[in-house]
Design a protein around this motif. Structure first.
Motif, PDB file in Angstrom:
ATOM      1  N   GLY A 196      -2.854  11.632 -11.884  1.00  0.00           N
ATOM      2  CA  GLY A 196      -2.000  12.038 -12.989  1.00  0.00           C
ATOM      3  C   GLY A 196      -0.767  12.807 -12.569  1.00  0.00           C
ATOM      4  O   GLY A 196       0.006  13.249 -13.417  1.00  0.00           O
ATOM      5  N   ILE A 197      -0.553  12.991 -11.257  1.00  0.00           N
ATOM      6  CA  ILE A 197       0.650  13.653 -10.741  1.00  0.00           C
ATOM      7  C   ILE A 197       1.590  12.572 -10.221  1.00  0.00           C
ATOM      8  O   ILE A 197       1.353  12.007  -9.150  1.00  0.00           O
ATOM      9  CB  ILE A 197       0.325  14.649  -9.602  1.00  0.00           C
ATOM     10  N   PRO A 198       2.664  12.270 -10.948  1.00  0.00           N
ATOM     11  CA  PRO A 198       3.515  11.150 -10.555  1.00  0.00           C
ATOM     12  C   PRO A 198       4.183  11.357  -9.194  1.00  0.00           C
ATOM     13  O   PRO A 198       4.576  12.477  -8.838  1.00  0.00           O
ATOM     14  CB  PRO A 198       4.576  11.113 -11.663  1.00  0.00           C
ATOM     15  N   ALA A 199       4.263  10.289  -8.448  1.00  0.00           N
ATOM     16  CA  ALA A 199       5.090  10.169  -7.226  1.00  0.00           C
ATOM     17  C   ALA A 199       4.555  10.905  -6.005  1.00  0.00           C
ATOM     18  O   ALA A 199       5.106  10.762  -4.925  1.00  0.00           O
ATOM     19  CB  ALA A 199       6.537  10.625  -7.494  1.00  0.00           C
ATOM     20  N   HIS A 200       3.511  11.700  -6.145  1.00  0.00           N
ATOM     21  CA  HIS A 200       3.049  12.558  -5.050  1.00  0.00           C
ATOM     22  C   HIS A 200       1.579  12.319  -4.701  1.00  0.00           C
ATOM     23  O   HIS A 200       0.807  11.850  -5.523  1.00  0.00           O
ATOM     24  CB  HIS A 200       3.214  14.035  -5.416  1.00  0.00           C
ATOM     25  N   ASN A 201       1.215  12.758  -3.488  1.00  0.00           N
ATOM     26  CA  ASN A 201      -0.196  12.837  -3.129  1.00  0.00           C
ATOM     27  C   ASN A 201      -0.626  14.305  -3.132  1.00  0.00           C
ATOM     28  O   ASN A 201       0.164  15.202  -3.474  1.00  0.00           O
ATOM     29  CB  ASN A 201      -0.458  12.166  -1.766  1.00  0.00           C
ATOM     30  N   ALA A 202      -1.862  14.558  -2.733  1.00  0.00           N
ATOM     31  CA  ALA A 202      -2.399  15.925  -2.807  1.00  0.00           C
ATOM     32  C   ALA A 202      -1.719  16.858  -1.805  1.00  0.00           C
ATOM     33  O   ALA A 202      -1.797  18.080  -1.950  1.00  0.00           O
ATOM     34  CB  ALA A 202      -3.905  15.892  -2.548  1.00  0.00           C
ATOM     35  N   ARG A 203      -1.056  16.305  -0.785  1.00  0.00           N
ATOM     36  CA  ARG A 203      -0.350  17.148   0.197  1.00  0.00           C
ATOM     37  C   ARG A 203       1.102  17.382  -0.189  1.00  0.00           C
ATOM     38  O   ARG A 203       1.904  17.853   0.629  1.00  0.00           O
ATOM     39  CB  ARG A 203      -0.427  16.498   1.587  1.00  0.00           C
ATOM     40  N   ASP A 204       1.472  16.981  -1.400  1.00  0.00           N
ATOM     41  CA  ASP A 204       2.827  17.196  -1.904  1.00  0.00           C
ATOM     42  C   ASP A 204       3.866  16.283  -1.250  1.00  0.00           C
ATOM     43  O   ASP A 204       5.065  16.546  -1.330  1.00  0.00           O
ATOM     44  CB  ASP A 204       3.255  18.661  -1.715  1.00  0.00           C
ATOM     45  N   GLU A 205       3.396  15.253  -0.575  1.00  0.00           N
ATOM     46  CA  GLU A 205       4.333  14.264  -0.033  1.00  0.00           C
ATOM     47  C   GLU A 205       4.644  13.238  -1.121  1.00  0.00           C
ATOM     48  O   GLU A 205       3.866  13.068  -2.062  1.00  0.00           O
ATOM     49  CB  GLU A 205       3.717  13.572   1.187  1.00  0.00           C
ATOM     50  N   PRO A 263       0.836  -1.210   0.000  1.00  0.00           N
ATOM     51  CA  PRO A 263       0.000   0.000   0.000  1.00  0.00           C
ATOM     52  C   PRO A 263       0.867   1.254   0.000  1.00  0.00           C
ATOM     53  O   PRO A 263       1.945   1.279   0.600  1.00  0.00           O
ATOM     54  CB  PRO A 263      -0.791  -0.126   1.310  1.00  0.00           C
ATOM     55  N   THR A 264       0.378   2.287  -0.676  1.00  0.00           N
ATOM     56  CA  THR A 264       1.160   3.523  -0.770  1.00  0.00           C
ATOM     57  C   THR A 264       1.310   4.187   0.601  1.00  0.00           C
ATOM     58  O   THR A 264       0.373   4.256   1.382  1.00  0.00           O
ATOM     59  CB  THR A 264       0.482   4.517  -1.729  1.00  0.00           C
ATOM     60  N   ARG A 265       2.535   4.664   0.862  1.00  0.00           N
ATOM     61  CA  ARG A 265       2.829   5.448   2.063  1.00  0.00           C
ATOM     62  C   ARG A 265       3.492   6.731   1.584  1.00  0.00           C
ATOM     63  O   ARG A 265       4.352   6.691   0.709  1.00  0.00           O
ATOM     64  CB  ARG A 265       3.789   4.702   2.987  1.00  0.00           C
ATOM     65  N   PHE A 266       3.129   7.848   2.165  1.00  0.00           N
ATOM     66  CA  PHE A 266       3.641   9.141   1.708  1.00  0.00           C
ATOM     67  C   PHE A 266       4.329   9.862   2.866  1.00  0.00           C
ATOM     68  O   PHE A 266       3.833   9.865   3.994  1.00  0.00           O
ATOM     69  CB  PHE A 266       2.495  10.012   1.179  1.00  0.00           C
ATOM     70  N   THR A 267       5.490  10.464   2.562  1.00  0.00           N
ATOM     71  CA  THR A 267       6.194  11.270   3.563  1.00  0.00           C
ATOM     72  C   THR A 267       6.810  12.485   2.865  1.00  0.00           C
ATOM     73  O   THR A 267       6.861  12.565   1.628  1.00  0.00           O
ATOM     74  CB  THR A 267       7.332  10.480   4.253  1.00  0.00           C
ATOM     75  N   GLU A 268       7.299  13.404   3.640  1.00  0.00           N
ATOM     76  CA  GLU A 268       7.926  14.608   3.103  1.00  0.00           C
ATOM     77  C   GLU A 268       9.205  14.239   2.343  1.00  0.00           C
ATOM     78  O   GLU A 268       9.999  13.410   2.793  1.00  0.00           O
ATOM     79  CB  GLU A 268       8.272  15.549   4.264  1.00  0.00           C
ATOM     80  N   ALA A 269       9.411  14.885   1.190  1.00  0.00           N
ATOM     81  CA  ALA A 269      10.609  14.623   0.392  1.00  0.00           C
ATOM     82  C   ALA A 269      11.845  15.175   1.093  1.00  0.00           C
ATOM     83  O   ALA A 269      11.842  16.312   1.574  1.00  0.00           O
ATOM     84  CB  ALA A 269      10.469  15.251  -0.989  1.00  0.00           C
ATOM     85  N   GLN A 270      12.907  14.355   1.136  1.00  0.00           N
ATOM     86  CA  GLN A 270      14.156  14.800   1.757  1.00  0.00           C
ATOM     87  C   GLN A 270      15.314  14.844   0.767  1.00  0.00           C
ATOM     88  O   GLN A 270      16.254  15.604   0.940  1.00  0.00           O
ATOM     89  CB  GLN A 270      14.534  13.868   2.916  1.00  0.00           C
ATOM     90  N   MET A 271      15.263  14.001  -0.275  1.00  0.00           N
ATOM     91  CA  MET A 271      16.397  13.930  -1.198  1.00  0.00           C
ATOM     92  C   MET A 271      16.004  13.231  -2.487  1.00  0.00           C
ATOM     93  O   MET A 271      14.919  12.656  -2.603  1.00  0.00           O
ATOM     94  CB  MET A 271      17.549  13.179  -0.541  1.00  0.00           C
ATOM     95  N   VAL A 272      16.921  13.294  -3.457  1.00  0.00           N
ATOM     96  CA  VAL A 272      16.751  12.640  -4.753  1.00  0.00           C
ATOM     97  C   VAL A 272      17.963  11.742  -4.980  1.00  0.00           C
ATOM     98  O   VAL A 272      19.102  12.158  -4.752  1.00  0.00           O
ATOM     99  CB  VAL A 272      16.646  13.673  -5.896  1.00  0.00           C
ATOM    100  N   THR A 273      17.719  10.504  -5.415  1.00  0.00           N
ATOM    101  CA  THR A 273      18.814   9.563  -5.653  1.00  0.00           C
ATOM    102  C   THR A 273      18.732   9.025  -7.080  1.00  0.00           C
ATOM    103  O   THR A 273      17.670   8.572  -7.528  1.00  0.00           O
ATOM    104  CB  THR A 273      18.755   8.396  -4.643  1.00  0.00           C
ATOM    105  N   VAL A 274      19.885   9.064  -7.780  1.00  0.00           N
ATOM    106  CA  VAL A 274      19.946   8.652  -9.183  1.00  0.00           C
ATOM    107  C   VAL A 274      20.523   7.232  -9.287  1.00  0.00           C
ATOM    108  O   VAL A 274      21.498   6.896  -8.605  1.00  0.00           O
ATOM    109  CB  VAL A 274      20.792   9.651  -9.996  1.00  0.00           C
TER     110      VAL A 274
END
Ligand SMILES: [Zn+2]
Length: 402
Positions: A290-299, A225-236
């Motif tokens: 249609g907004i990839p990777a995020h929920n409505a709260r921008d997490e 199940p999807t879990r959402f948290t605040e973005a902290q970093m980006v990893t390539v």
């Protein structure tokens, strides 16, 4: 759209029982041939398609993906009744300790080839389990098969193959890159402003042929199940698959099959993938808005790409092997556009180190706000050439996102 009805993926218990049944059949039915019977678990379905607007075309029906999980990975000849697109392998021990040869339709083996370990991405352990940077996840690889009907593995002493899956990624996905019009000519620096998120032309899951049924178990429950948290970093990352991939959507379906079904993570591990033409693809499911990777709260949704450091970590995979060869200028440009849009959206400074704090374990670890997989795990990923290229990506991202 053509609707096929196939079995949903099995629960671990059902799969265990399935292995026992297969082993029985193998021993008593195919012993003379020495060929284990493989499980077919393909399916095809999905939410309504949305047309890509980056120059690609929408064609054909939903691709039919078929896969065969080896009952006894690492042992014997594994044959399939369908042509294979790729073989996914997960193993422990030496990263260079596995060799593979393909079997043609007539049963004739080809030459042995070394299997190089790719991105050892992974699902985080359950909350309460402590992970450190020194922890070593299993080795993983996705080897292109080009229409073979089986394969055989050979391993060094001390190597244990945990999973092996033969995949037919199908054809006819709704998205096909157009040779005349591509996402190519993006020059994000020219505007002087941060690109909007999501960048234009992101190929959504339905368009690359993600079968959403693979995210569910046989009883209809969501595997992860999807879990959402605040973005902290980006990893390539890189996928360690062939360069200049002629059918990137098929490769992404094969990665999805390996991650969701073979590795039992319930979905593809990355949030985004970028091909050599600069086309960006949606990865991990985050909803139907249609907004990839995020929920409505921008997490951001938790992916499965950096073992032990996944919540709040946005994973971007470059399609190809960048151990020696740098990303194409188109791929580099799209990576910068994507990271700049994410940095601006989440107020991340790509030039600094952060203290990453796991929302599940509470453990804090230092690392780059925009880094490579190897900054967090003992791995070659994203390849030395792509890793060196990250300094330029950071500079351009900072210029755009400020
Ligand atoms: Zn990686």
């Amino acid at each position: 759209m053509v609707n096929h009805t196939y079995p949903r993926r099995q629960s671990p218990t059902e799969r265990q029982l399935g292995f026992l049944r297969r082993d029985f059949v193998t021993v008593f039915g195919l012993a003379a041939l020495g060929l284990p019977l493989l499980e077919a678990c393909g399916s095809a379905s999905g939410r309504p398609a949305k047309a890509a607007d980056d120059g690609g075309a929408t064609v054909g029906a939903q691709p039919r993906v078929r896969a065969s999980q080896a009952a006894s990975p690492g042992r014997g000849v594994q044959r399939t009744s369908f042509p294979i697109t790729a073989v996914g392998i997960t193993w422990t021990g030496s990263p260079r300790g596995v060799r593979l040869r393909f079997i043609d339709r007539k049963g004739q083996p080809g030459a042995w080839q070394a299997v190089g370990a790719g991105c050892p991405c992974g699902k985080d352990p359950a909350p309460g389990t402590v992970r450190t940077k020194s922890a070593t996840p299993p080795n993983r690889a996705l080897v292109p098969a080009q229409g073979s009907y089986g394969y055989q593995l050979d391993v060094d002493f001390g190597v244990e193959v945990i999973e092996a899956i033969a995949i037919d990624a199908g054809s006819g996905s709704k998205y096909r890159p157009s040779p005349s019009k591509s996402a190519a000519a993006k020059t994000p620096d020219a505007s002087g402003t941060a690109p909007a998120f999501p960048p234009s032309g992101v190929v959504l899951r339905a368009d690359w042929g993600a079968d959403e049924a693979k995210r569910f178990t046989a009883d209809g429950s969501e595997s992860s199940p999807t879990r959402f948290t605040e973005a902290q970093m980006v990893t390539v990352h890189h996928t360690a698959t062939p360069m200049d991939d002629p059918d990137p959507a098929a490769t992404i379906r094969a990665i999805y099959e390996q991650h969701a079904v073979s590795n039992e993570w319930g979905d593809i591990g990355y949030h985004f993938l970028i091909d050599s033409r600069g086309t960006i693809y949606e990865g991990r499911f985050s909803g139907t808005d249609g907004i990839p990777a995020h929920n409505a709260r921008d997490e951001v949704v938790t992916g499965f790409h950096t073992f032990g450091f996944n919540p709040g970590n946005i994973g971007i995979a470059l399609l190809g092997d960048f151990s020696k060869e740098k990303p194409t200028s188109r791929m580099h440009g799209s990576l910068v556009e994507l990271t700049a849009s994410l940095a601006a959206r989440h107020k991340l400074d790509p030039l600094t180190d952060i203290t990453y704090t796991s929302p599940t374990s509470g453990k804090s670890t230092g690392g780059p706000a925009l880094g490579g997989h190897r900054d967090w795990t003992s791995t070659e990923c994203p390849g030395s050439a792509a890793y060196l290229d990250l300094s330029a990506v950071r500079e351009r991202t900072a210029h755009l996102a400020r």
